[in-house]
Design a protein around this motif. Structure first.
Motif, PDB file in Angstrom:
ATOM      1  N   ALA A  58       0.851  -1.199   0.000  1.00 31.38           N
ATOM      2  CA  ALA A  58       0.000   0.000   0.000  1.00 31.38           C
ATOM      3  C   ALA A  58       0.880   1.239   0.000  1.00 31.38           C
ATOM      4  O   ALA A  58       1.888   1.304   0.711  1.00 31.38           O
ATOM      5  N   PRO A  59       0.512   2.273  -0.754  1.00 32.88           N
ATOM      6  CA  PRO A  59       1.360   3.466  -0.848  1.00 32.88           C
ATOM      7  C   PRO A  59       1.501   4.214   0.470  1.00 32.88           C
ATOM      8  O   PRO A  59       2.455   4.981   0.650  1.00 32.88           O
ATOM      9  N   TYR A  60       0.568   4.014   1.401  1.00 27.37           N
ATOM     10  CA  TYR A  60       0.637   4.710   2.688  1.00 27.37           C
ATOM     11  C   TYR A  60       1.243   3.849   3.787  1.00 27.37           C
ATOM     12  O   TYR A  60       1.291   4.273   4.936  1.00 27.37           O
ATOM     13  N   ALA A  61       1.727   2.638   3.456  1.00 29.98           N
ATOM     14  CA  ALA A  61       2.378   1.798   4.463  1.00 29.98           C
ATOM     15  C   ALA A  61       3.600   2.466   5.099  1.00 29.98           C
ATOM     16  O   ALA A  61       3.871   2.249   6.288  1.00 29.98           O
ATOM     17  N   PRO A  62       4.372   3.293   4.380  1.00 26.85           N
ATOM     18  CA  PRO A  62       5.515   3.960   5.026  1.00 26.85           C
ATOM     19  C   PRO A  62       5.124   5.055   6.018  1.00 26.85           C
ATOM     20  O   PRO A  62       5.997   5.602   6.696  1.00 26.85           O
ATOM     21  N   ASN A  63       3.846   5.394   6.098  1.00 25.63           N
ATOM     22  CA  ASN A  63       3.411   6.454   7.022  1.00 25.63           C
ATOM     23  C   ASN A  63       3.380   5.902   8.446  1.00 25.63           C
ATOM     24  O   ASN A  63       2.329   5.522   8.974  1.00 25.63           O
ATOM     25  N   TYR A  64       4.540   5.881   9.056  1.00 27.83           N
ATOM     26  CA  TYR A  64       4.681   5.282  10.389  1.00 27.83           C
ATOM     27  C   TYR A  64       5.929   5.868  11.023  1.00 27.83           C
ATOM     28  O   TYR A  64       6.780   6.436  10.331  1.00 27.83           O
ATOM     29  N   TYR A  65       6.035   5.708  12.337  1.00 31.81           N
ATOM     30  CA  TYR A  65       7.159   6.345  13.018  1.00 31.81           C
ATOM     31  C   TYR A  65       8.476   5.620  12.773  1.00 31.81           C
ATOM     32  O   TYR A  65       9.558   6.150  13.065  1.00 31.81           O
ATOM     33  N   ARG A  66       8.405   4.392  12.230  1.00 27.61           N
ATOM     34  CA  ARG A  66       9.625   3.668  11.858  1.00 27.61           C
ATOM     35  C   ARG A  66       9.316   2.786  10.656  1.00 27.61           C
ATOM     36  O   ARG A  66       8.155   2.496  10.358  1.00 27.61           O
ATOM     37  N   LYS A  67      10.339   2.371   9.969  1.00 31.67           N
ATOM     38  CA  LYS A  67      10.157   1.502   8.804  1.00 31.67           C
ATOM     39  C   LYS A  67       9.790   0.103   9.277  1.00 31.67           C
ATOM     40  O   LYS A  67      10.460  -0.464  10.145  1.00 31.67           O
ATOM     41  N   LEU A  68       8.739  -0.446   8.720  1.00 27.98           N
ATOM     42  CA  LEU A  68       8.296  -1.789   9.080  1.00 27.98           C
ATOM     43  C   LEU A  68       8.604  -2.772   7.965  1.00 27.98           C
ATOM     44  O   LEU A  68       8.473  -2.459   6.778  1.00 27.98           O
ATOM     45  N   GLY A  69       9.003  -3.969   8.365  1.00 30.44           N
ATOM     46  CA  GLY A  69       9.191  -5.066   7.431  1.00 30.44           C
ATOM     47  C   GLY A  69       8.113  -6.110   7.642  1.00 30.44           C
ATOM     48  O   GLY A  69       7.292  -6.028   8.552  1.00 30.44           O
ATOM     49  N   VAL A  70       8.143  -7.137   6.818  1.00 29.85           N
ATOM     50  CA  VAL A  70       7.148  -8.205   6.906  1.00 29.85           C
ATOM     51  C   VAL A  70       7.166  -8.846   8.286  1.00 29.85           C
ATOM     52  O   VAL A  70       6.108  -9.084   8.896  1.00 29.85           O
ATOM     53  N   SER A  71       8.337  -9.110   8.809  1.00 29.68           N
ATOM     54  CA  SER A  71       8.431  -9.768  10.110  1.00 29.68           C
ATOM     55  C   SER A  71       7.832  -8.910  11.227  1.00 29.68           C
ATOM     56  O   SER A  71       7.273  -9.445  12.198  1.00 29.68           O
ATOM     57  N   ASP A  72       7.927  -7.588  11.098  1.00 25.99           N
ATOM     58  CA  ASP A  72       7.342  -6.693  12.110  1.00 25.99           C
ATOM     59  C   ASP A  72       5.824  -6.826  12.146  1.00 25.99           C
ATOM     60  O   ASP A  72       5.215  -6.896  13.218  1.00 25.99           O
ATOM     61  N   LEU A  73       5.212  -6.866  10.965  1.00 23.23           N
ATOM     62  CA  LEU A  73       3.756  -6.984  10.920  1.00 23.23           C
ATOM     63  C   LEU A  73       3.295  -8.371  11.365  1.00 23.23           C
ATOM     64  O   LEU A  73       2.277  -8.509  12.043  1.00 23.23           O
ATOM     65  N   VAL A  74       4.036  -9.385  10.984  1.00 21.83           N
ATOM     66  CA  VAL A  74       3.684 -10.744  11.427  1.00 21.83           C
ATOM     67  C   VAL A  74       3.717 -10.818  12.944  1.00 21.83           C
ATOM     68  O   VAL A  74       2.801 -11.345  13.588  1.00 21.83           O
ATOM     69  N   ARG A  75       4.752 -10.281  13.549  1.00 23.15           N
ATOM     70  CA  ARG A  75       4.857 -10.317  15.007  1.00 23.15           C
ATOM     71  C   ARG A  75       3.733  -9.521  15.658  1.00 23.15           C
ATOM     72  O   ARG A  75       3.171  -9.937  16.674  1.00 23.15           O
ATOM     73  N   ALA A  76       3.358  -8.381  15.053  1.00 27.92           N
ATOM     74  CA  ALA A  76       2.266  -7.572  15.594  1.00 27.92           C
ATOM     75  C   ALA A  76       0.956  -8.352  15.570  1.00 27.92           C
ATOM     76  O   ALA A  76       0.177  -8.324  16.535  1.00 27.92           O
ATOM     77  N   MET A  77       0.691  -9.047  14.477  1.00 29.56           N
ATOM     78  CA  MET A  77      -0.522  -9.863  14.386  1.00 29.56           C
ATOM     79  C   MET A  77      -0.513 -10.981  15.421  1.00 29.56           C
ATOM     80  O   MET A  77      -1.535 -11.287  16.046  1.00 29.56           O
ATOM     81  N   GLN A  78       0.631 -11.584  15.615  1.00 29.43           N
ATOM     82  CA  GLN A  78       0.755 -12.647  16.612  1.00 29.43           C
ATOM     83  C   GLN A  78       0.538 -12.112  18.026  1.00 29.43           C
ATOM     84  O   GLN A  78      -0.073 -12.797  18.865  1.00 29.43           O
ATOM     85  N   LEU A  79       1.011 -10.917  18.303  1.00 28.33           N
ATOM     86  CA  LEU A  79       0.817 -10.316  19.617  1.00 28.33           C
ATOM     87  C   LEU A  79      -0.659 -10.113  19.917  1.00 28.33           C
ATOM     88  O   LEU A  79      -1.105 -10.302  21.058  1.00 28.33           O
ATOM     89  N   LEU A  80      -1.425  -9.744  18.904  1.00 31.63           N
ATOM     90  CA  LEU A  80      -2.866  -9.598  19.123  1.00 31.63           C
ATOM     91  C   LEU A  80      -3.501 -10.926  19.494  1.00 31.63           C
ATOM     92  O   LEU A  80      -4.348 -10.998  20.388  1.00 31.63           O
ATOM     93  N   ASP A  81      -3.079 -11.980  18.826  1.00 27.57           N
ATOM     94  CA  ASP A  81      -3.634 -13.304  19.126  1.00 27.57           C
ATOM     95  C   ASP A  81      -3.218 -13.760  20.527  1.00 27.57           C
ATOM     96  O   ASP A  81      -4.017 -14.365  21.248  1.00 27.57           O
ATOM     97  N   GLU A  82      -1.998 -13.459  20.889  1.00 29.61           N
ATOM     98  CA  GLU A  82      -1.518 -13.871  22.216  1.00 29.61           C
ATOM     99  C   GLU A  82      -2.256 -13.138  23.339  1.00 29.61           C
ATOM    100  O   GLU A  82      -2.483 -13.694  24.411  1.00 29.61           O
ATOM    101  N   GLY A  83      -2.654 -11.901  23.069  1.00 24.89           N
ATOM    102  CA  GLY A  83      -3.317 -11.120  24.106  1.00 24.89           C
ATOM    103  C   GLY A  83      -4.828 -11.244  24.101  1.00 24.89           C
ATOM    104  O   GLY A  83      -5.512 -10.638  24.912  1.00 24.89           O
ATOM    105  N   HIS A  84      -5.363 -12.031  23.149  1.00 24.38           N
ATOM    106  CA  HIS A  84      -6.814 -12.113  23.016  1.00 24.38           C
ATOM    107  C   HIS A  84      -7.447 -12.891  24.161  1.00 24.38           C
ATOM    108  O   HIS A  84      -6.958 -13.947  24.533  1.00 24.38           O
TER     109      HIS A  84
END
Length: 349
Positions: free
Chosen positions: A323-349
């Motif tokens: 997505a063209p707006y994916a870089p709109n963030y306070y730091r550069k994110l890679g695939v592994s960053d988003l995967v870990r973020a999704m996993q954190l949501l599942d762990e905290g559910h």
């Protein structure tokens, strides 16, 4: 210096029975003749009232998906119309916008649900026949008229309103992401101070009134405020503020079979939590927002849909980051960053 730019519809009208002002409002913005893109549900519900308001209008049935072919077909069918009118859900509305772009015509928008913030924008999201996001088209200006009949909105299933709240609640976090990442808004400008104020007010309304609006049997003051926040304030906020990871995630979710049936705002709710879990939010902020989402029946994890495999999460992240707006963030994110973020949501559910 980059200009500060805010875009908005020429006229916004909201309230119970607003549909019966349609002819009057169209006369104010310049009149017709009009051609109407209307989805089947809206036609069954409002067809006679629309025809009585616009007796000479051509009513064109929406085919179910806002594809390039659907837009081209409706543009051809519009004939000698001088105004396009979009009536129904978000995809019928975007089809009317797309046809207006092809014909170089103004557009009036009449949403029948408050499930997302597209009605006020100059943007049409185009999908493939398989329901994946294909791209975005832009009108030269915002709609000339947005008319919101809250009696009609109140008669729709509350799932749609919850989705609109989910879409709108992304805005404070996405604006922060856009500002931190130096991203521009959808007018290639910087957000104005008014945009920042709009985002803050929308968030305040939604946190204070959403549960009352969800339980309202008809339209009351809380319901009116929440509809305005989800349609008008959120629409101005995303377009004149900018998007970030929350909406980037929609691209990945829309190509995932187990999630593709979610409404746009339901996807955005998951995307917003993912954006926070990638580092922007504290654990307490994530828990608080997730609890709010659960109270209005929005999704808060991927595992609840059976999406938890590493390969599946990786594919979601890869598509999201295109997505063209994916870089709109306070730091550069890679695939592994988003995967870990999704996993954190599942762990905290």
């Amino acid at each position: 210096m980059t200009m500060r730019i805010l875009g908005a519809p020429l006229r916004y009208v909201q309230g119970p029975g607003a549909i019966d002002r349609l002819a009057e409002e169209i006369a104010i913005i310049g009149g017709g003749p009009a051609a109407v893109v209307i989805d089947p549900v809206a036609r069954d519900l409002l067809g006679e009232r629309i025809s009585s308001q616009l007796p000479g209008a051509r009513l064109m049935e929406f085919g179910g998906e806002c594809t390039a072919a659907e837009i081209a077909a409706r543009a051809r069918e519009a004939g000698d119309a001088r105004l396009l009118v979009g009536i129904g859900g978000g995809k019928a509305i975007d089809t009317a916008k797309g046809a207006a772009i092809e014909r170089g015509l103004p557009v009036a928008i009449v949403p029948t649900i408050a499930s997302n913030d597209s009605p006020t924008s100059h943007i049409a999201v185009v999908y493939t026949p398989d329901h994946a996001v294909e791209g975005v088209r832009h009108m030269k200006t915002n709609p000339s008229l947005v008319l919101v009949d809250t009696a009609v909105i109140a008669g729709a299933p509350r799932r749609f309103l919850a989705a609109g709240i989910g879409d709108a609640m992304s805005k404070p976090y996405e604006l922060a992401g856009a500002l931190a990442g130096g991203g521009l808004n959808f007018f290639a400008g910087r957000p104005t101070e008014l945009t920042k104020a709009i985002v803050a007010r929308a968030s305040d309304i939604l946190l204070a009134d959403s549960e009352a609006a969800m339980s309202a049997e008809g339209s009351n003051e809380a319901f009116e405020r929440v509809v305005e926040a989800t349609v008008l304030l959120s629409g101005l906020a995303f377009e004149s503020g900018g998007l970030s990871i929350a909406h980037a995630m929609v691209r990945g979710l829309s190509v995932t079979p187990a999630l593709s049936g979610l409404l746009h705002g339901e996807m955005v709710a998951l995307g917003t939590l993912t954006q926070l879990a990638a580092g922007q939010g504290s654990e307490e902020e994530i828990r608080t927002l997730a609890a709010f989402f659960r109270r209005i029946n929005l999704p808060t994890s991927f595992a609840e849909f059976g999406v938890s495999g590493a390969a599946e999460l990786k594919h979601i992240a890869e598509v999201a980051l295109t997505a063209p707006y994916a870089p709109n963030y306070y730091r550069k994110l890679g695939v592994s960053d988003l995967v870990r973020a999704m996993q954190l949501l599942d762990e905290g559910h």
